[in-house]
Design a protein around this motif. Structure first.
Motif, PDB file in Angstrom:
ATOM      1  N   TRP A 171      22.585  33.946  13.222  1.00  0.00           N
ATOM      2  CA  TRP A 171      22.862  33.841  12.061  1.00  0.00           C
ATOM      3  C   TRP A 171      22.792  34.375  11.093  1.00  0.00           C
ATOM      4  O   TRP A 171      21.925  34.646  10.408  1.00  0.00           O
ATOM      5  CB  TRP A 171      22.456  32.107  11.369  1.00  0.00           C
ATOM      6  N   PRO A 172      23.380  35.482  10.751  1.00  0.00           N
ATOM      7  CA  PRO A 172      23.268  36.388   9.238  1.00  0.00           C
ATOM      8  C   PRO A 172      22.984  35.716   8.193  1.00  0.00           C
ATOM      9  O   PRO A 172      23.530  34.560   8.198  1.00  0.00           O
ATOM     10  CB  PRO A 172      24.510  37.068   9.277  1.00  0.00           C
ATOM     11  N   LEU A 173      22.287  35.513   8.067  1.00  0.00           N
ATOM     12  CA  LEU A 173      21.367  35.089   6.430  1.00  0.00           C
ATOM     13  C   LEU A 173      20.852  35.981   5.034  1.00  0.00           C
ATOM     14  O   LEU A 173      20.713  37.101   5.444  1.00  0.00           O
ATOM     15  CB  LEU A 173      20.109  34.342   7.234  1.00  0.00           C
ATOM     16  N   ASP A 174      21.181  35.650   4.265  1.00  0.00           N
ATOM     17  CA  ASP A 174      20.354  35.878   3.096  1.00  0.00           C
ATOM     18  C   ASP A 174      19.846  35.330   2.358  1.00  0.00           C
ATOM     19  O   ASP A 174      20.683  33.831   2.701  1.00  0.00           O
ATOM     20  CB  ASP A 174      22.201  35.965   1.395  1.00  0.00           C
ATOM     21  N   ILE A 175      18.650  35.301   1.758  1.00  0.00           N
ATOM     22  CA  ILE A 175      17.916  34.760   0.419  1.00  0.00           C
ATOM     23  C   ILE A 175      17.773  35.467  -0.478  1.00  0.00           C
ATOM     24  O   ILE A 175      18.148  36.884  -0.937  1.00  0.00           O
ATOM     25  CB  ILE A 175      16.785  35.390   1.698  1.00  0.00           C
ATOM     26  N   GLU A 176      18.747  34.089  -1.377  1.00  0.00           N
ATOM     27  CA  GLU A 176      18.688  34.780  -2.816  1.00  0.00           C
ATOM     28  C   GLU A 176      17.631  34.138  -3.494  1.00  0.00           C
ATOM     29  O   GLU A 176      17.071  32.753  -4.182  1.00  0.00           O
ATOM     30  CB  GLU A 176      19.838  34.317  -3.608  1.00  0.00           C
ATOM     31  N   CYS A 177      16.835  35.137  -4.773  1.00  0.00           N
ATOM     32  CA  CYS A 177      15.857  34.364  -5.134  1.00  0.00           C
ATOM     33  C   CYS A 177      15.999  33.989  -6.983  1.00  0.00           C
ATOM     34  O   CYS A 177      16.978  34.808  -7.731  1.00  0.00           O
ATOM     35  CB  CYS A 177      14.680  35.187  -5.754  1.00  0.00           C
ATOM     36  N   ARG A 178      16.205  32.318  -7.411  1.00  0.00           N
ATOM     37  CA  ARG A 178      16.344  32.570  -8.388  1.00  0.00           C
ATOM     38  C   ARG A 178      15.529  32.385  -9.149  1.00  0.00           C
ATOM     39  O   ARG A 178      15.642  32.570 -11.096  1.00  0.00           O
ATOM     40  CB  ARG A 178      17.417  30.808  -8.735  1.00  0.00           C
ATOM     41  N   ASN A 179      13.921  32.346  -8.926  1.00  0.00           N
ATOM     42  CA  ASN A 179      13.463  32.194  -9.902  1.00  0.00           C
ATOM     43  C   ASN A 179      12.479  32.293  -8.883  1.00  0.00           C
ATOM     44  O   ASN A 179      12.515  31.817  -7.830  1.00  0.00           O
ATOM     45  CB  ASN A 179      13.297  30.750 -10.079  1.00  0.00           C
ATOM     46  N   GLY A 180      10.996  32.917  -8.946  1.00  0.00           N
ATOM     47  CA  GLY A 180       9.303  33.612  -8.733  1.00  0.00           C
ATOM     48  C   GLY A 180      10.063  35.136  -8.217  1.00  0.00           C
ATOM     49  O   GLY A 180      10.598  35.598  -8.256  1.00  0.00           O
ATOM     50  N   THR A 181       9.063  34.679  -7.272  1.00  0.00           N
ATOM     51  CA  THR A 181       9.092  35.947  -6.277  1.00  0.00           C
ATOM     52  C   THR A 181       8.599  35.426  -4.737  1.00  0.00           C
ATOM     53  O   THR A 181       8.246  35.215  -4.711  1.00  0.00           O
ATOM     54  CB  THR A 181       8.108  36.919  -7.217  1.00  0.00           C
TER      55      THR A 181
END
Length: 279
Positions: A171-181
């Motif tokens: 499964w191709p996946l993206d990780i989007e950071c909304r807050n933090g690091t």
């Protein structure tokens, strides 16, 4: 008249009844209470009593809220056993195929390690995950933003710094950071087994290529959205060129220009994606 006096007397006794206890206040707290007592023309004992009573009311309300939250969570997990009047309509997912089962197992392992979830409860959650459901662990919680047989969007919040190892699977996946690091390290055959480390913060996203071993690390109080898509779904335009990264890796390796990556114990590439400062 006698009955009225007797009633008032009993009410007065109830208001004045209680149990005497001895406490020792820290010096700074005592100074604050003394100042309040002086301003209010009451004794320190009365100040302490007021604080205790007010705290009891707040804690009682908080206890009710916690109980309601727990019961709501139980209702969602055990919705099949609720009466029709209380049952919440759930989205019906198609029967899971091989890829969907693989995805559920991957995310169960990832979030169990990341948030200290119960592994069995996590696996059941990701198998049956539907919109607006959530599960909480010792270090944070994960919320289903969207989930069907072609895509899954999970919102994750972690209270403490945490790391987890996982395999990205098909499964191709993206990780989007909304807050933090977020720190993401991944390796794979296309990268010659060399690690690629990417650091990114709020408002930025990065993807993990399919069939890679990954390490995901979040600093405390980080919120991310993990978006994954079924390989059979609509083709997505991805801003990340993994072939370009692989070519760069090979070129740097030939020139002996790779650097030691912290936590990876290998030489690789380190990308630091920082937010642009507003001018």
């Amino acid at each position: 008249m006698a009955d009225q006096n007797k009633t008032k007397s009993n009410a007065s006794k109830r208001r004045g009844s209680g149990k005497k206890i001895a406490i020792t206040l820290p010096e700074d707290t005592l100074e604050v209470y003394q100042r309040i007592a002086k301003n209010e023309y009451i004794s320190i004992e009365q100040v302490i009593a007021r604080v205790a009573i007010e705290f009891a009311h707040v804690e009682a309300e908080a206890s009710v809220s916690r109980f309601d939250a727990i019961e709501t969570r139980k209702d969602r997990i055990k919705g099949d056993y609720l009466p029709d009047s209380r049952r919440r309509p759930l989205a019906v997912l198609p029967q899971q195929g091989l890829n969907e089962t693989e995805a559920a197992q991957t995310y169960s392992q990832l979030f169990s390690e990341l948030l200290e979830l119960d592994p069995e409860e996590a696996l059941e959650f990701f198998r049956r995950s539907v919109e607006t459901t959530a599960v909480a662990g010792g270090h944070g919680s994960v919320f289903v933003e969207r989930s069907d047989h072609l895509s899954r969007y999970y919102e994750c919040y972690n209270a403490d710094q945490a790391s987890a190892c996982f395999h990205s699977g098909s499964w191709p996946l993206d990780i989007e950071c909304r807050n933090g690091t977020v720190t993401l390290i991944f390796t794979g055959k296309k990268f010659l087994g060399r690690p690629v480390m990417v650091e990114f913060g709020g408002g930025r996203s990065f993807g993990a290529p399919p069939d890679c071993d990954c390490i995901l690390t979040l600093v405390p109080k980080t919120t991310i959205i993990l978006k994954s898509h079924h390989p059979a779904g609509t083709a997505r335009e991805h801003s990340i060129n993994f072939d370009g990264i692989a070519s760069l890796l090979i070129d740097l390796q030939k020139r002996d220009a790779l650097e030691d990556l912290p936590g990876a114990n290998k030489k690789g590439i380190w990308f630091k994606l920082e937010a642009k400062e507003s001018s």
